[in-house]
Motif scaffolding. Sequence first.
Motif, PDB file in Angstrom:
ATOM      1  N   LEU A 172       0.851  -1.181   0.000  1.00 47.72           N
ATOM      2  CA  LEU A 172       0.000   0.000   0.000  1.00 47.72           C
ATOM      3  C   LEU A 172       0.896   1.242   0.000  1.00 47.72           C
ATOM      4  O   LEU A 172       2.001   1.217   0.547  1.00 47.72           O
ATOM      5  N   GLU A 173       0.407   2.308  -0.619  1.00 51.78           N
ATOM      6  CA  GLU A 173       1.122   3.584  -0.563  1.00 51.78           C
ATOM      7  C   GLU A 173       1.039   4.094   0.877  1.00 51.78           C
ATOM      8  O   GLU A 173       0.107   3.741   1.609  1.00 51.78           O
ATOM      9  N   PRO A 174       1.975   4.935   1.321  1.00 51.90           N
ATOM     10  CA  PRO A 174       1.965   5.393   2.717  1.00 51.90           C
ATOM     11  C   PRO A 174       0.621   5.991   3.167  1.00 51.90           C
ATOM     12  O   PRO A 174       0.157   5.703   4.273  1.00 51.90           O
ATOM     13  N   GLY A 175      -0.022   6.794   2.322  1.00 51.53           N
ATOM     14  CA  GLY A 175      -1.322   7.360   2.690  1.00 51.53           C
ATOM     15  C   GLY A 175      -2.404   6.297   2.847  1.00 51.53           C
ATOM     16  O   GLY A 175      -3.250   6.380   3.739  1.00 51.53           O
ATOM     17  N   GLN A 176      -2.365   5.300   1.969  1.00 54.32           N
ATOM     18  CA  GLN A 176      -3.316   4.189   2.067  1.00 54.32           C
ATOM     19  C   GLN A 176      -3.050   3.369   3.327  1.00 54.32           C
ATOM     20  O   GLN A 176      -3.987   2.959   4.022  1.00 54.32           O
ATOM     21  N   ALA A 177      -1.771   3.135   3.607  1.00 53.10           N
ATOM     22  CA  ALA A 177      -1.402   2.374   4.808  1.00 53.10           C
ATOM     23  C   ALA A 177      -1.862   3.113   6.063  1.00 53.10           C
ATOM     24  O   ALA A 177      -2.345   2.488   7.015  1.00 53.10           O
ATOM     25  N   ALA A 178      -1.745   4.442   6.067  1.00 55.06           N
ATOM     26  CA  ALA A 178      -2.189   5.238   7.224  1.00 55.06           C
ATOM     27  C   ALA A 178      -3.703   5.123   7.410  1.00 55.06           C
ATOM     28  O   ALA A 178      -4.180   4.962   8.540  1.00 55.06           O
ATOM     29  N   LYS A 179      -4.454   5.191   6.315  1.00 56.69           N
ATOM     30  CA  LYS A 179      -5.915   5.049   6.412  1.00 56.69           C
ATOM     31  C   LYS A 179      -6.293   3.646   6.874  1.00 56.69           C
ATOM     32  O   LYS A 179      -7.196   3.477   7.692  1.00 56.69           O
ATOM     33  N   ALA A 180      -5.587   2.630   6.365  1.00 53.99           N
ATOM     34  CA  ALA A 180      -5.857   1.253   6.790  1.00 53.99           C
ATOM     35  C   ALA A 180      -5.538   1.085   8.270  1.00 53.99           C
ATOM     36  O   ALA A 180      -6.301   0.448   9.009  1.00 53.99           O
ATOM     37  N   ALA A 181      -4.422   1.670   8.712  1.00 53.44           N
ATOM     38  CA  ALA A 181      -4.030   1.562  10.116  1.00 53.44           C
ATOM     39  C   ALA A 181      -5.081   2.195  11.023  1.00 53.44           C
ATOM     40  O   ALA A 181      -5.443   1.639  12.070  1.00 53.44           O
ATOM     41  N   LYS A 182      -5.593   3.344  10.620  1.00 47.73           N
ATOM     42  CA  LYS A 182      -6.634   4.011  11.411  1.00 47.73           C
ATOM     43  C   LYS A 182      -7.915   3.167  11.433  1.00 47.73           C
ATOM     44  O   LYS A 182      -8.517   2.964  12.489  1.00 47.73           O
ATOM     45  N   LEU A 183      -8.314   2.668  10.267  1.00 48.68           N
ATOM     46  CA  LEU A 183      -9.534   1.869  10.155  1.00 48.68           C
ATOM     47  C   LEU A 183      -9.464   0.608  11.018  1.00 48.68           C
ATOM     48  O   LEU A 183     -10.428   0.263  11.700  1.00 48.68           O
ATOM     49  N   PHE A 184      -8.300  -0.067  11.005  1.00 45.58           N
ATOM     50  CA  PHE A 184      -8.155  -1.337  11.715  1.00 45.58           C
ATOM     51  C   PHE A 184      -7.523  -1.191  13.097  1.00 45.58           C
ATOM     52  O   PHE A 184      -7.342  -2.185  13.793  1.00 45.58           O
ATOM     53  N   GLY A 185      -7.167   0.032  13.491  1.00 47.07           N
ATOM     54  CA  GLY A 185      -6.549   0.243  14.803  1.00 47.07           C
ATOM     55  C   GLY A 185      -5.175  -0.402  14.900  1.00 47.07           C
ATOM     56  O   GLY A 185      -4.831  -0.992  15.925  1.00 47.07           O
ATOM     57  N   LEU A 186      -4.376  -0.256  13.838  1.00 51.75           N
ATOM     58  CA  LEU A 186      -3.053  -0.875  13.805  1.00 51.75           C
ATOM     59  C   LEU A 186      -1.998   0.041  14.425  1.00 51.75           C
ATOM     60  O   LEU A 186      -2.164   1.255  14.471  1.00 51.75           O
ATOM     61  N   THR A 187      -0.910  -0.563  14.863  1.00 54.39           N
ATOM     62  CA  THR A 187       0.217   0.192  15.408  1.00 54.39           C
ATOM     63  C   THR A 187       1.010   0.831  14.269  1.00 54.39           C
ATOM     64  O   THR A 187       0.817   0.502  13.097  1.00 54.39           O
ATOM     65  N   LYS A 188       1.941   1.724  14.620  1.00 53.45           N
ATOM     66  CA  LYS A 188       2.806   2.355  13.622  1.00 53.45           C
ATOM     67  C   LYS A 188       3.647   1.307  12.887  1.00 53.45           C
ATOM     68  O   LYS A 188       3.856   1.396  11.679  1.00 53.45           O
ATOM     69  N   MET A 189       4.148   0.308  13.617  1.00 49.97           N
ATOM     70  CA  MET A 189       4.946  -0.757  12.996  1.00 49.97           C
ATOM     71  C   MET A 189       4.085  -1.537  12.002  1.00 49.97           C
ATOM     72  O   MET A 189       4.533  -1.829  10.884  1.00 49.97           O
ATOM     73  N   GLU A 190       2.862  -1.861  12.378  1.00 48.81           N
ATOM     74  CA  GLU A 190       1.962  -2.586  11.474  1.00 48.81           C
ATOM     75  C   GLU A 190       1.641  -1.741  10.235  1.00 48.81           C
ATOM     76  O   GLU A 190       1.593  -2.257   9.120  1.00 48.81           O
ATOM     77  N   GLU A 191       1.459  -0.442  10.435  1.00 45.55           N
ATOM     78  CA  GLU A 191       1.230   0.479   9.308  1.00 45.55           C
ATOM     79  C   GLU A 191       2.422   0.464   8.359  1.00 45.55           C
ATOM     80  O   GLU A 191       2.260   0.400   7.141  1.00 45.55           O
ATOM     81  N   LYS A 192       3.637   0.500   8.913  1.00 43.88           N
ATOM     82  CA  LYS A 192       4.841   0.489   8.078  1.00 43.88           C
ATOM     83  C   LYS A 192       4.956  -0.819   7.288  1.00 43.88           C
ATOM     84  O   LYS A 192       5.371  -0.815   6.136  1.00 43.88           O
ATOM     85  N   LEU A 193       4.559  -1.928   7.898  1.00 43.90           N
ATOM     86  CA  LEU A 193       4.606  -3.213   7.203  1.00 43.90           C
ATOM     87  C   LEU A 193       3.651  -3.233   6.005  1.00 43.90           C
ATOM     88  O   LEU A 193       3.947  -3.855   4.983  1.00 43.90           O
ATOM     89  N   LEU A 194       2.510  -2.550   6.112  1.00 44.47           N
ATOM     90  CA  LEU A 194       1.562  -2.486   4.992  1.00 44.47           C
ATOM     91  C   LEU A 194       2.161  -1.746   3.794  1.00 44.47           C
ATOM     92  O   LEU A 194       1.762  -1.983   2.658  1.00 44.47           O
ATOM     93  N   ALA A 195       3.116  -0.859   4.044  1.00 42.13           N
ATOM     94  CA  ALA A 195       3.706  -0.043   2.987  1.00 42.13           C
ATOM     95  C   ALA A 195       5.040  -0.610   2.484  1.00 42.13           C
ATOM     96  O   ALA A 195       5.679   0.000   1.633  1.00 42.13           O
ATOM     97  N   GLU A 196       5.467  -1.760   2.997  1.00 45.21           N
ATOM     98  CA  GLU A 196       6.704  -2.387   2.531  1.00 45.21           C
ATOM     99  C   GLU A 196       6.438  -3.275   1.330  1.00 45.21           C
ATOM    100  O   GLU A 196       5.353  -3.849   1.204  1.00 45.21           O
ATOM    101  N   VAL A 197       7.441  -3.438   0.480  1.00 48.85           N
ATOM    102  CA  VAL A 197       7.325  -4.376  -0.634  1.00 48.85           C
ATOM    103  C   VAL A 197       7.225  -5.782  -0.039  1.00 48.85           C
ATOM    104  O   VAL A 197       8.086  -6.189   0.744  1.00 48.85           O
ATOM    105  N   PRO A 198       6.172  -6.514  -0.379  1.00 47.62           N
ATOM    106  CA  PRO A 198       5.968  -7.832   0.238  1.00 47.62           C
ATOM    107  C   PRO A 198       6.723  -8.950  -0.476  1.00 47.62           C
ATOM    108  O   PRO A 198       7.190  -8.782  -1.605  1.00 47.62           O
ATOM    109  N   TYR A 199       6.813 -10.058   0.187  1.00 51.83           N
ATOM    110  CA  TYR A 199       7.245 -11.294  -0.448  1.00 51.83           C
ATOM    111  C   TYR A 199       5.975 -11.896  -1.027  1.00 51.83           C
ATOM    112  O   TYR A 199       5.110 -12.358  -0.287  1.00 51.83           O
ATOM    113  N   ARG A 200       5.807 -11.820  -2.343  1.00 52.01           N
ATOM    114  CA  ARG A 200       4.552 -12.218  -2.979  1.00 52.01           C
ATOM    115  C   ARG A 200       4.477 -13.713  -3.213  1.00 52.01           C
ATOM    116  O   ARG A 200       5.484 -14.380  -3.384  1.00 52.01           O
ATOM    117  N   GLY A 201       3.252 -14.190  -3.265  1.00 57.73           N
ATOM    118  CA  GLY A 201       3.020 -15.605  -3.530  1.00 57.73           C
ATOM    119  C   GLY A 201       2.805 -16.360  -2.245  1.00 57.73           C
ATOM    120  O   GLY A 201       3.736 -16.817  -1.612  1.00 57.73           O
TER     121      GLY A 201
END
Length: 149
Positions: free
Chosen positions: A47-76
């Motif tokens: 997710l883009e940083p702004g999207q990750a921030a909105k997701a974190a607010k919506l789901f009540g995630l921590t800052k670390m969890e928000e940062k993980l949403l914006a990292e390039v994932p290991y896909r598959g």
Amino acid sequence: MKRSEVTEKILDIKRMKGWDWAGIAKKIDARQSPFYTTAGLLGQMKLEPGQAAKAAKLFGLTKMEEKLLAEVPYRGSLPPGPPTDPLIYRFYELIQVYGTTFKELIQEDFGDGIMSAIDFDMKMERQPDPKGDRVKITMSGKFLPYKRY
């Protein structure tokens, strides 16, 4: 904290609140494909940083969890070999049966290359049918020709 733990937390909250993916996607970024947003929340896209921030607010995630949403994932996320979930297996089966046909028809029309899964869009809709509703999935990927060096 592992990215898979964030996914499990998101799934638990979604389940407890009775939310649906389309509604969640609209709250995070109404301009973005719900497929992309859902894949981001499930750990398959970034997710883009702004999207990750909105997701974190919506789901009540921590800052670390928000940062993980914006990292390039290991896909598959599927294990090697055929998947066991019946719905996912049908997509696997579709590729086993029609994969060579897709390849032949795409390359006959476009040339030697591939359909991108990066520059890609997908839509899904329900089509009412008297014999039982149908699932219509439209995939659109940029054609990338192979290059000779």
